[in-house]
Design a protein around this motif. Structure first.
Motif, PDB file in Angstrom:
ATOM      1  N   LYS A  16     -76.122  34.480 -18.373  1.00 17.27           N
ATOM      2  CA  LYS A  16     -77.540  34.171 -18.363  1.00 17.27           C
ATOM      3  C   LYS A  16     -78.172  34.584 -17.035  1.00 17.27           C
ATOM      4  N   SER A  17     -77.554  34.233 -15.960  1.00 14.19           N
ATOM      5  CA  SER A  17     -78.167  34.542 -14.665  1.00 14.19           C
ATOM      6  C   SER A  17     -78.204  36.039 -14.429  1.00 14.19           C
ATOM      7  N   ARG A  18     -77.138  36.732 -14.871  1.00 16.64           N
ATOM      8  CA  ARG A  18     -77.157  38.180 -14.698  1.00 16.64           C
ATOM      9  C   ARG A  18     -78.292  38.794 -15.496  1.00 16.64           C
ATOM     10  N   PHE A  19     -78.424  38.313 -16.714  1.00 15.80           N
ATOM     11  CA  PHE A  19     -79.490  38.865 -17.551  1.00 15.80           C
ATOM     12  C   PHE A  19     -80.839  38.579 -16.940  1.00 15.80           C
ATOM     13  N   ILE A  20     -81.041  37.363 -16.473  1.00 18.17           N
ATOM     14  CA  ILE A  20     -82.337  37.001 -15.909  1.00 18.17           C
ATOM     15  C   ILE A  20     -82.671  37.903 -14.737  1.00 18.17           C
ATOM     16  N   THR A  21     -81.715  38.099 -13.882  1.00 19.36           N
ATOM     17  CA  THR A  21     -81.975  38.927 -12.705  1.00 19.36           C
ATOM     18  C   THR A  21     -82.421  40.324 -13.113  1.00 19.36           C
ATOM     19  N   ARG A  22     -81.596  40.915 -13.981  1.00 19.13           N
ATOM     20  CA  ARG A  22     -81.931  42.273 -14.378  1.00 19.13           C
ATOM     21  C   ARG A  22     -83.263  42.364 -15.085  1.00 19.13           C
ATOM     22  N   PHE A  23     -83.483  41.443 -15.980  1.00 17.13           N
ATOM     23  CA  PHE A  23     -84.690  41.529 -16.805  1.00 17.13           C
ATOM     24  C   PHE A  23     -85.936  41.333 -15.968  1.00 17.13           C
ATOM     25  N   LEU A  24     -85.894  40.376 -15.080  1.00 18.39           N
ATOM     26  CA  LEU A  24     -87.072  40.164 -14.241  1.00 18.39           C
ATOM     27  C   LEU A  24     -87.335  41.377 -13.374  1.00 18.39           C
ATOM     28  N   GLY A  25     -86.245  41.971 -12.910  1.00 19.59           N
ATOM     29  CA  GLY A  25     -86.445  43.192 -12.145  1.00 19.59           C
ATOM     30  C   GLY A  25     -87.111  44.279 -12.960  1.00 19.59           C
ATOM     31  N   ALA A  26     -86.637  44.432 -14.183  1.00 24.04           N
ATOM     32  CA  ALA A  26     -87.232  45.451 -15.044  1.00 24.04           C
ATOM     33  C   ALA A  26     -88.693  45.134 -15.339  1.00 24.04           C
ATOM     34  N   LEU A  27     -88.984  43.862 -15.550  1.00 23.69           N
ATOM     35  CA  LEU A  27     -90.360  43.478 -15.859  1.00 23.69           C
ATOM     36  C   LEU A  27     -91.286  43.782 -14.697  1.00 23.69           C
ATOM     37  N   THR A  28     -90.846  43.443 -13.515  1.00 26.01           N
ATOM     38  CA  THR A  28     -91.703  43.713 -12.362  1.00 26.01           C
ATOM     39  C   THR A  28     -91.938  45.202 -12.213  1.00 26.01           C
ATOM     40  N   LYS A  29     -90.893  45.969 -12.522  1.00 26.04           N
ATOM     41  CA  LYS A  29     -91.075  47.404 -12.431  1.00 26.04           C
ATOM     42  C   LYS A  29     -92.105  47.880 -13.446  1.00 26.04           C
ATOM     43  N   ILE A  30     -92.008  47.362 -14.636  1.00 31.27           N
ATOM     44  CA  ILE A  30     -92.959  47.784 -15.667  1.00 31.27           C
ATOM     45  C   ILE A  30     -94.363  47.358 -15.295  1.00 31.27           C
ATOM     46  N   ASN A  31     -94.474  46.170 -14.790  1.00 33.57           N
ATOM     47  CA  ASN A  31     -95.804  45.710 -14.386  1.00 33.57           C
ATOM     48  C   ASN A  31     -96.367  46.553 -13.270  1.00 33.57           C
ATOM     49  N   ALA A  32     -95.490  46.977 -12.410  1.00 33.95           N
ATOM     50  CA  ALA A  32     -95.973  47.750 -11.270  1.00 33.95           C
ATOM     51  C   ALA A  32     -96.508  49.107 -11.709  1.00 33.95           C
ATOM     52  N   GLU A  33     -95.759  49.743 -12.588  1.00 34.16           N
ATOM     53  CA  GLU A  33     -96.173  51.106 -12.906  1.00 34.16           C
ATOM     54  C   GLU A  33     -97.158  51.158 -14.061  1.00 34.16           C
ATOM     55  N   ASP A  34     -97.384  50.047 -14.712  1.00 35.26           N
ATOM     56  CA  ASP A  34     -98.290  50.082 -15.850  1.00 35.26           C
ATOM     57  C   ASP A  34     -99.102  48.793 -15.871  1.00 35.26           C
ATOM     58  N   PRO A  35    -100.244  48.799 -15.292  1.00 38.92           N
ATOM     59  CA  PRO A  35    -101.013  47.548 -15.192  1.00 38.92           C
ATOM     60  C   PRO A  35    -101.409  47.025 -16.563  1.00 38.92           C
ATOM     61  N   ILE A  36    -101.622  45.736 -16.611  1.00 42.57           N
ATOM     62  CA  ILE A  36    -101.818  45.063 -17.878  1.00 42.57           C
ATOM     63  C   ILE A  36    -103.157  45.400 -18.494  1.00 42.57           C
ATOM     64  N   SER A  37    -104.082  45.771 -17.643  1.00 40.36           N
ATOM     65  CA  SER A  37    -105.457  45.822 -18.117  1.00 40.36           C
ATOM     66  C   SER A  37    -105.776  47.085 -18.896  1.00 40.36           C
ATOM     67  N   SER A  38    -104.810  47.654 -19.535  1.00 41.83           N
ATOM     68  CA  SER A  38    -105.125  48.836 -20.326  1.00 41.83           C
ATOM     69  C   SER A  38    -105.256  48.427 -21.782  1.00 41.83           C
ATOM     70  N   PRO A  39    -106.435  48.520 -22.325  1.00 45.74           N
ATOM     71  CA  PRO A  39    -106.660  47.969 -23.661  1.00 45.74           C
ATOM     72  C   PRO A  39    -106.260  48.894 -24.797  1.00 45.74           C
ATOM     73  N   SER A  40    -106.001  50.125 -24.506  1.00 47.49           N
ATOM     74  CA  SER A  40    -105.801  51.041 -25.631  1.00 47.49           C
ATOM     75  C   SER A  40    -104.528  50.677 -26.373  1.00 47.49           C
ATOM     76  N   PRO A  41    -104.552  50.772 -27.664  1.00 47.82           N
ATOM     77  CA  PRO A  41    -103.405  50.330 -28.481  1.00 47.82           C
ATOM     78  C   PRO A  41    -102.124  51.070 -28.147  1.00 47.82           C
ATOM     79  N   THR A  42    -102.266  52.339 -27.927  1.00 46.48           N
ATOM     80  CA  THR A  42    -101.037  53.091 -27.683  1.00 46.48           C
ATOM     81  C   THR A  42    -100.357  52.632 -26.410  1.00 46.48           C
ATOM     82  N   ARG A  43    -101.191  52.357 -25.431  1.00 46.78           N
ATOM     83  CA  ARG A  43    -100.583  51.905 -24.181  1.00 46.78           C
ATOM     84  C   ARG A  43     -99.888  50.569 -24.365  1.00 46.78           C
ATOM     85  N   ILE A  44    -100.556  49.727 -25.106  1.00 53.13           N
ATOM     86  CA  ILE A  44     -99.963  48.411 -25.339  1.00 53.13           C
ATOM     87  C   ILE A  44     -98.652  48.544 -26.097  1.00 53.13           C
TER      88      ILE A  44
END
Lengths: 164, 427
Positions: A16-44
């Motif tokens: 569990k802890s290994r997964f959490i670490t990796r996943f949170l890291g991946a999430l932050t990376k995704i958030n960094a390179e792709d901001p949330i505020s893009s409304p277009s469906p394809t982006r979402i």
């Protein structure tokens, strides 16, 4: 009866802890390179796909190569990545189908449960090349990892929502 | 010791325990007729047909044997005494042989203490009785045939000695316990000669099953070839795995393997779907989806439901109450889902709700929308993930009222529903 090496280890290095670490890291990376505020469906949709892949990948990496399904999943990711770069990974699929044929011939002992085992093989990654005994084993571990995954993701969503 | 044990084993295998004896009866030590049903659980003997109809004349004989053997010192070193001894000495010899045989069994791990040893001894006694009976009936060939079914070498040596034995019986006094004892003595003598003549092969054939590796030895009616053993092992392993899976999957009270597999498959699909849904909920800002798994989203559900209602909503008055009821259930279910999937399922079942794919839910709702007043939200899926609440006022007993809570996934480019969607509906 199942051997759960992850649970008997030091809790700081549990699955569990290994997964959490990796996943949170991946999430932050995704958030960094792709901001949330893009409304277009394809982006979402792309973002959704990314997150899903990141989640599954993190889980597979946490299990490393200890399990057949994680190995299959990892090779699938790698082949997909290489497919993006132009190479086709058709060899892997043909190998799986040939193995599947031979396994089908040997499955007469199970009789009427062939349909279910086939379906299970499709669900569990890497299930095509396993006999029923290993398939059930892998399914049990896969279910365990999936539940962990779902638990963690829920908690993250909870946290995200509460913090808004 | 070895010749004695082999001989005893030969005797044992001669008259196969086709009878079933409950152990407690043996411990009672009395009833001869119960010995008809003697069953040696871990005994490994060759199986071949033997005449089972026997009549025991002397109850006292067996009791005497028992009393004497229980007090007999268990010793392994018993050499073959004088076989011509037809009185108590011969009887004691048989005792000793039996004792040694039982001791051998104990050493081999076959006996579990004295009761089992006593049972074995009783069995041997009975076998001897049977053999005596058979010989008395004047069919030595039958006896030897029965004896030689599995041990062919015995059969060859059996004829002559059987004849000699028969002569002895004919000459000697055949009455009372003396008769039985003499039979026993002569019997053992015969067996000894037989076994010694054909010792190694018979012994091996008979001792092979006596090895501690008894789990490989097939039971009655089963083959011993490696294929069936491997098959059995395989089945056992699969059963173990199924049991392990049963613990992981909720609602795993199915005994049937096929339905258990179905349950497992459904659960795996459900988990994969949950991962999908949760990863979609991660699309930030989608306040409509987060309420599914968190507490503070009640108003959000309300607003999304109300905002999403379309002209099909013909019963506006029912809306708030239905929504309230639904949201409470949703919250409960979401909370329960966080802790334990099993309890969430149970909660749903108690309420008479169930999970169903959204396609089915829409089909049902459209089917029942004519007879009742449904409030169906058909949100445009292009807006991302959101909650869809659909309820129909409960009408008469003819059809159940339906409350459907669905999560519609974002469908980009398709215009339909993507993948499966989780929905809670009342059956």
């Amino acid at each position: 009866m199942m051997n759960t090496p992850q649970q008997v280890k030091n809790p700081s290095s549990s699955l569990k802890s290994r997964f959490i670490t990796r996943f949170l890291g991946a999430l932050t990376k995704i958030n960094a390179e792709d901001p949330i505020s893009s409304p277009s469906p394809t982006r979402i949709f792309q973002r959704y796909r990314r997150i899903k892949v990141a989640s599954n990948k993190s889980m597979a990496y946490s299990v490393r190569s200890r399990r057949i399904w994680s190995r299959a999943m990892l090779s699938r990711f790698r082949s997909r990545r290489s497919a993006f770069s132009g190479r086709r990974s058709s060899v892997k699929t043909t190998n799986c189908t040939t193995i599947n044929v031979t396994i089908n011939e040997n499955k007469t002992a199970k009789g009427g449960l062939d349909m279910q085992t086939d379906e299970l093989r499709e669900l569990v990654p890497g299930g095509e090349a396993m006999d029923v005994c290993n398939l059930l084993d892998e399914t049990a571990h896969y279910i365990k990892c999936l539940t962990t995954q779902v638990q963690v993701m829920r908690k993250i969503v909870d946290f995200c929502h509460l913090s808004k | 010791m070895q010749p004695c044990s082999r001989e005893m084993q030969a005797m044992n295998s001669l008259l196969n325990p086709t009878q079933q004896i409950p152990l407690q009866d043996l411990q009672i030590n009395g009833n001869r007729h119960h010995h008809q049903q003697i069953h040696v659980p871990s005994s490994s003997h060759f199986q071949y047909p033997t005449p089972t109809s026997t009549t025991h004349h002397d109850d006292s004989f067996l009791e005497q044997i028992l009393s004497s053997t229980t007090s007999f010192p268990w010793s392994d070193e018993t050499g073959p005494p004088n076989p011509e001894d037809n009185n108590n000495a011969g009887f004691n010899y048989d005792d000793m042989v039996l004792a040694s045989k039982l001791r051998q069994h104990q050493i081999n791990g076959g006996a579990a203490g004295n009761p089992f040893a006593a049972m074995k001894m009783m069995l041997m006694m009975q076998q001897q009785q049977q053999q005596q009976q058979m010989m008395l009936a004047g069919r030595p060939t039958v006896a030897s045939a029965a004896a030689g079914g599995g041990i062919t070498t015995n059969h060859q040596g059996g004829e002559g000695s059987m004849q000699a034995l028969y002569n002895v019986f004919g000459d000697g006094s055949l009455h009372g316990t003396m008769q039985a004892k003499s039979f026993v003595g002569a019997n053992s003598a015969t067996e000894m000669t037989q076994s010694q003549g054909s010792g190694p092969t018979a012994g091996e054939a008979v001792t092979a099953p006596e090895k501690p590796k008894q789990r490989v030895r097939a039971r009655r009616g089963q083959a011993t070839d490696p294929h069936s053993i491997a098959e059995r092992l395989r089945r056992v392993r699969i059963a173990e795995r199924m049991k392990a899976l049963q613990e992981l999957v909720p609602n795993a009270n199915k005994t049937d393997k096929a339905s258990m597999l179905d349950e497992i498959i459904d659960y795996v699909k459900f988990l994969q779907l949950q991962v999908k849904v949760l990863s979609m909920s991660r699309l930030g800002g989608a306040a409509a989806v987060a309420p599914l798994v968190s507490e503070g989203g009640g108003d959000c559900i309300q607003t999304s439901a109300n905002g999403g209602s379309h002209p099909r909503n013909s019963n506006g008055d029912q809306t708030p109450s239905a929504n309230d009821r639904l949201t409470m259930t949703e919250h409960q279910v979401a909370k329960l889902m966080e802790e334990d999937m099993g309890s969430a399922m149970q909660y749903l079942q108690e309420k008479g709700l169930c999970l169903m794919p959204i396609s089915l839910a829409t089909a049902i709702s459209s089917a029942t929308s004519r007879s009742r007043n449904p409030m169906i939200n058909h949100e445009n899926p292009a807006n991302g993930s959101h909650l869809l609440i659909q309820s129909s006022g409960g009408d008469g007993p003819s059809s159940p009222s339906m409350s459907v809570l669905t999560v519609q996934s974002a469908t980009m480019g398709n215009g339909g529903l993507e993948g499966g969607a989780a929905s809670v509906s009342k059956p």
